[in-house]
Design a protein around this motif. Structure first.
Motif, PDB file in Angstrom:
ATOM      1  N   PHE A   1      -1.062   4.481   5.760  1.00  0.00           N
ATOM      2  CA  PHE A   1      -0.508   5.346   6.811  1.00  0.00           C
ATOM      3  C   PHE A   1       0.260   4.546   7.861  1.00  0.00           C
ATOM      4  CE2 PHE A   1      -3.757   7.969   4.892  1.00  0.00           C
ATOM      5  CZ  PHE A   1      -3.136   9.202   4.836  1.00  0.00           C
ATOM      6  N   ARG A   2       0.015   3.264   7.960  1.00  0.00           N
ATOM      7  CA  ARG A   2       0.820   2.429   8.874  1.00  0.00           C
ATOM      8  C   ARG A   2       2.144   2.042   8.239  1.00  0.00           C
ATOM      9  NH1 ARG A   2      -4.159  -0.207  10.639  1.00  0.00           N
ATOM     10  NH2 ARG A   2      -3.842  -1.787   9.023  1.00  0.00           N
ATOM     11  N   GLY A   3       2.154   1.880   6.912  1.00  0.00           N
ATOM     12  CA  GLY A   3       3.363   1.351   6.274  1.00  0.00           C
ATOM     13  C   GLY A   3       4.064   2.317   5.359  1.00  0.00           C
ATOM     14  N   GLY A   4       3.785   3.618   5.492  1.00  0.00           N
ATOM     15  CA  GLY A   4       4.336   4.584   4.553  1.00  0.00           C
ATOM     16  C   GLY A   4       5.823   4.775   4.641  1.00  0.00           C
ATOM     17  N   ARG A   5       6.446   4.471   5.781  1.00  0.00           N
ATOM     18  CA  ARG A   5       7.886   4.658   5.890  1.00  0.00           C
ATOM     19  C   ARG A   5       8.613   3.351   5.882  1.00  0.00           C
ATOM     20  NH1 ARG A   5      10.127   8.838  10.173  1.00  0.00           N
ATOM     21  NH2 ARG A   5      11.975   8.242   9.059  1.00  0.00           N
TER      22      ARG A   5
ATOM     23  N   ARG B   1      -8.421   7.111   7.975  1.00  0.00           N
ATOM     24  CA  ARG B   1      -9.445   6.194   8.483  1.00  0.00           C
ATOM     25  C   ARG B   1      -9.922   5.225   7.402  1.00  0.00           C
ATOM     26  NH1 ARG B   1     -11.498   7.849  13.399  1.00  0.00           N
ATOM     27  NH2 ARG B   1     -10.786   9.896  14.111  1.00  0.00           N
ATOM     28  N   ARG B   2      -9.927   5.697   6.153  1.00  0.00           N
ATOM     29  CA  ARG B   2     -10.379   4.844   5.060  1.00  0.00           C
ATOM     30  C   ARG B   2      -9.296   3.891   4.586  1.00  0.00           C
ATOM     31  NH1 ARG B   2     -13.556   7.502   0.166  1.00  0.00           N
ATOM     32  NH2 ARG B   2     -13.319   5.288  -0.373  1.00  0.00           N
ATOM     33  N   SER B   3      -8.034   4.328   4.663  1.00  0.00           N
ATOM     34  CA  SER B   3      -6.923   3.534   4.133  1.00  0.00           C
ATOM     35  C   SER B   3      -5.797   3.450   5.163  1.00  0.00           C
ATOM     36  CB  SER B   3      -6.411   4.181   2.832  1.00  0.00           C
ATOM     37  OG  SER B   3      -5.376   3.410   2.256  1.00  0.00           O
ATOM     38  N   PRO B   4      -6.060   2.776   6.285  1.00  0.00           N
ATOM     39  CA  PRO B   4      -5.056   2.742   7.358  1.00  0.00           C
ATOM     40  C   PRO B   4      -3.759   2.044   6.970  1.00  0.00           C
ATOM     41  CG  PRO B   4      -6.825   1.172   7.790  1.00  0.00           C
ATOM     42  CD  PRO B   4      -7.275   2.009   6.640  1.00  0.00           C
ATOM     43  N   GLU B   5      -3.833   1.122   5.978  1.00  0.00           N
ATOM     44  CA  GLU B   5      -2.622   0.388   5.603  1.00  0.00           C
ATOM     45  C   GLU B   5      -1.539   1.318   5.078  1.00  0.00           C
ATOM     46  OE1 GLU B   5      -5.625  -0.268   4.476  1.00  0.00           O
ATOM     47  OE2 GLU B   5      -6.195  -2.254   5.225  1.00  0.00           O
TER      48      GLU B   5
ATOM     49  N   GLU C   1       0.798  -1.219   0.000  1.00  0.00           N
ATOM     50  CA  GLU C   1       0.000   0.000   0.000  1.00  0.00           C
ATOM     51  C   GLU C   1       0.832   1.271   0.000  1.00  0.00           C
ATOM     52  OE1 GLU C   1      -3.243   0.025  -0.296  1.00  0.00           O
ATOM     53  OE2 GLU C   1      -3.276  -2.140  -0.381  1.00  0.00           O
ATOM     54  N   ARG C   2       2.131   1.196  -0.134  1.00  0.00           N
ATOM     55  CA  ARG C   2       2.947   2.402  -0.053  1.00  0.00           C
ATOM     56  C   ARG C   2       4.047   2.372  -1.090  1.00  0.00           C
ATOM     57  NH1 ARG C   2       7.725   0.436   1.588  1.00  0.00           N
ATOM     58  NH2 ARG C   2       7.786  -1.225   3.137  1.00  0.00           N
ATOM     59  N   PRO C   3       4.608   3.520  -1.396  1.00  0.00           N
ATOM     60  CA  PRO C   3       5.811   3.536  -2.224  1.00  0.00           C
ATOM     61  C   PRO C   3       6.941   2.898  -1.432  1.00  0.00           C
ATOM     62  CG  PRO C   3       4.777   5.698  -2.103  1.00  0.00           C
ATOM     63  CD  PRO C   3       4.170   4.852  -1.050  1.00  0.00           C
ATOM     64  N   PRO C   4       7.591   1.819  -1.920  1.00  0.00           N
ATOM     65  CA  PRO C   4       8.622   1.151  -1.144  1.00  0.00           C
ATOM     66  C   PRO C   4       9.744   2.093  -0.757  1.00  0.00           C
ATOM     67  CG  PRO C   4       7.986  -0.159  -3.044  1.00  0.00           C
ATOM     68  CD  PRO C   4       7.349   1.173  -3.208  1.00  0.00           C
ATOM     69  N   ARG C   5      10.276   1.880   0.445  1.00  0.00           N
ATOM     70  CA  ARG C   5      11.340   2.753   0.938  1.00  0.00           C
ATOM     71  C   ARG C   5      12.701   2.243   0.514  1.00  0.00           C
ATOM     72  NH1 ARG C   5       9.146   0.146   5.354  1.00  0.00           N
ATOM     73  NH2 ARG C   5      10.490  -1.341   6.439  1.00  0.00           N
ATOM     74  N   SER C   6      13.733   3.068   0.781  1.00  0.00           N
ATOM     75  CA  SER C   6      15.099   2.716   0.416  1.00  0.00           C
ATOM     76  C   SER C   6      15.478   1.378   1.042  1.00  0.00           C
ATOM     77  CB  SER C   6      16.067   3.799   0.891  1.00  0.00           C
ATOM     78  OG  SER C   6      17.366   3.496   0.479  1.00  0.00           O
ATOM     79  N   GLY C   7      16.013   0.485   0.224  1.00  0.00           N
ATOM     80  CA  GLY C   7      16.399  -0.825   0.716  1.00  0.00           C
ATOM     81  C   GLY C   7      15.425  -1.911   0.293  1.00  0.00           C
ATOM     82  N   ASP C   8      14.188  -1.544  -0.070  1.00  0.00           N
ATOM     83  CA  ASP C   8      13.232  -2.526  -0.547  1.00  0.00           C
ATOM     84  C   ASP C   8      13.684  -3.061  -1.895  1.00  0.00           C
ATOM     85  OD1 ASP C   8      11.715  -2.007   1.642  1.00  0.00           O
ATOM     86  OD2 ASP C   8      10.149  -0.886   0.589  1.00  0.00           O
TER      87      ASP C   8
END
Length: 501
Positions: free
Chosen positions: A497-501, A491-495, A8-15
């Motif tokens: 905001f939990r995994g953004g970093r 609230r609609r897309s918690p995934e 659900e997020r843009p992968p971070r450095s190292g992914d």
């Protein structure tokens, strides 16, 4: 849950997420038409989005009014932070050529909340600019028709609010339709419109220099330290920064560009060179011809309307009106590109409703996001036009706040994203750290100074809300609105905001 968050997020450095091209840059495939744009096409999009002829006719007078004959120097000063930020965009694009640009990169550097607000800053700034461009294109359309027909009545149609708004909506619909049909249609239109406006501008510069007798050129004109006061300098600088806004459209079409990791960055720098060259030459030529009269408040908001016939004659002068109309129309069409692709990326990664991630199967464009941007632009302009002309103008004044906001975040995101590489070589330290941070600090300073100035009701049209400047209320209010919408999406897309970093 960790796997869901990663999706659900843009992968971070190292992914190590394999992209559509088979690499490990973490760019998620969105279905856009790849390889549709080359270096020249990308640079043309950057120049077109900035709309240099429109910017010049609306900004030459006010800038001269603030700094006098030092206008070319202020153009150079405004170019500096833009150039520094362009280096940040280039380096980030090499690593992550994602059409979400500022949103995607700031999520990876600072997390989902900062990234979401950065994306919001870009989207809302673009909607404001689109509405303004439509209004300018409409005004020049009726001005040109009045010139061609010799009828003051035709030119006066622009003063009829209903006629003006209906024409604006028609132009917005046409620009939306061209953008909806994808990059192939966009390129064909842009080559013609950009070539036309730059050619007419070159003729104006040549004739103004040849006829210019008001005053001789002085090197003080391009010396920023010769500006008489700091207050005048910062006011002129704010106008100058606005004149360069939009070059980053080169980067938002990176997934559709040949050599997506390198070509967009080169195109952005090429567009910047064309812009600063055009601005300096036009500013110097106009001052040579008109001198201090360039700042005349009666003509300051539309300098070319006052100078076209005296400099170029009646027949060629009409071409200058055509060039301004072409500039506004070209920018109106290309400015849909960054907002639609930012919304597409935010939706793809779960930061906005999934429905905006739809890509047209034939045109390979973010069709739903493009239409949504067109509807938002048309609705915004129509409501503001009938609500209050002052509110519409003050909203445009608040634009500089949004521009500094998301450009500065992107510049700082570059240094943070590459923080592990800054000691690897002098080149990495300079282009991934020092220059972007310096550009971010300069824009942050302009942001703070603009925020302070906006508090005064005299800023903009002079309107106020409970004694506070209306421009301040609008600018800060739009950022607060972004924060509210972000909480709704959290609230609609918690995934995300939990995994953004």
């Amino acid at each position: 849950m960790a796997d869901a968050a990663a999706r659900e997020r843009p992968p971070r450095s190292g992914d190590t997420v394999t992209s559509v091209t088979g690499g490990a840059d973490g760019v998620r495939a969105k279905g856009l038409g790849r390889g549709s744009v080359g270096l020249l096409g990308s640079a043309v999009i950057g120049v077109s989005t900035v709309a240099p002829v429109y910017c010049l006719t609306s900004t030459l007078g006010p800038t001269a009014g603030e700094v006098g004959l030092h206008m070319p120097a202020v153009f150079l000063a405004g170019f500096l932070p833009m150039l520094l930020v362009a280096f940040a965009y280039r380096e980030l694009n090499k690593a992550v050529p994602d059409c979400g640009t500022s949103f995607t990169w700031s999520v990876r550097a600072f997390g989902p909340r900062v990234g979401w607000m950065c994306g919001w800053g870009l989207v809302v700034a673009t909607i404001i600019v689109l509405s303004n461009l439509a209004g300018v294109a409409t005004s020049f359309l009726y001005l040109l028709l009045g010139e061609l027909t010799g009828s003051d009545g035709v030119a006066a149609l622009d003063d009829d609010r209903t006629v003006h708004v209906v024409t604006c909506l028609a132009l917005i619909a046409a620009a939306t339709a061209v953008s909806y049909r994808g990059m192939t249609a966009t390129k064909g239109v842009q080559y013609t419109l950009v070539a036309l406006q730059l050619a007419v501008l070159a003729v104006f510069v040549a004739m103004a220099l040849a006829k210019g007798r008001a005053m001789d050129f002085s090197w003080d004109w391009i010396n920023p330290f010769a500006v008489p006061s700091f207050a005048s300098f910062t006011a002129g600088l704010s106008l100058s920064i606005f004149m360069f806004w939009g070059w980053d459209a080169c980067l938002t079409v990176n997934e559709e560009t040949e050599g997506s990791d390198r070509t967009p960055g080169r195109a952005a720098l090429l567009a910047m060179v064309v812009l600063i060259g055009s601005y300096l030459l036009t500013g110097i030529a106009a001052q040579r011809y008109a001198g201090a009269d360039l700042a005349d408040p009666r003509t300051a908001d539309n300098v070319f309307a006052a100078l076209a016939e005296p400099v170029m004659g009646r027949a060629l002068g009409a071409l200058l009106f055509v060039a301004v109309l072409a500039s506004a129309a070209a920018s109106l069409q290309t400015t849909f590109l960054p907002v639609a692709r930012t919304v597409l990326a935010m939706s793809t990664y779960g930061a906005l409703p999934r429905s905006f991630a739809a890509v047209h199967p034939r045109f390979r464009s973010p069709g739903r996001a493009t239409v949504a941007a067109g509807v938002a632009t048309g609705g915004f302009y129509a409501v503001m036009s009938f609500l209050s002309a002052n509110v519409l103008v003050d909203t445009i004044y608040a634009l500089g706040l949004m521009i500094c906001f998301y450009y500065a975040i992107t510049a700082f995101a570059c240094a943070r994203f590459f923080r592990a590489e800054l000691r690897r070589s002098p080149r990495d330290a300079l282009f991934k750290g020092v220059l972007p941070v310096l550009g971010g600090l300069l824009l942050t300073a302009v942001f703070g100074k603009t925020l302070y100035d906006m508090w005064n009701p005299a800023y903009g049209t002079g309107s106020s809300v409970f004694g506070v400047g209306a421009v301040f209320v609008i600018g800060v209010g739009l950022l607060v609105l972004g924060g509210v919408l972000m909480e709704v999406m959290r609230r609609r897309s918690p995934e995300f905001f939990r995994g953004g970093r």
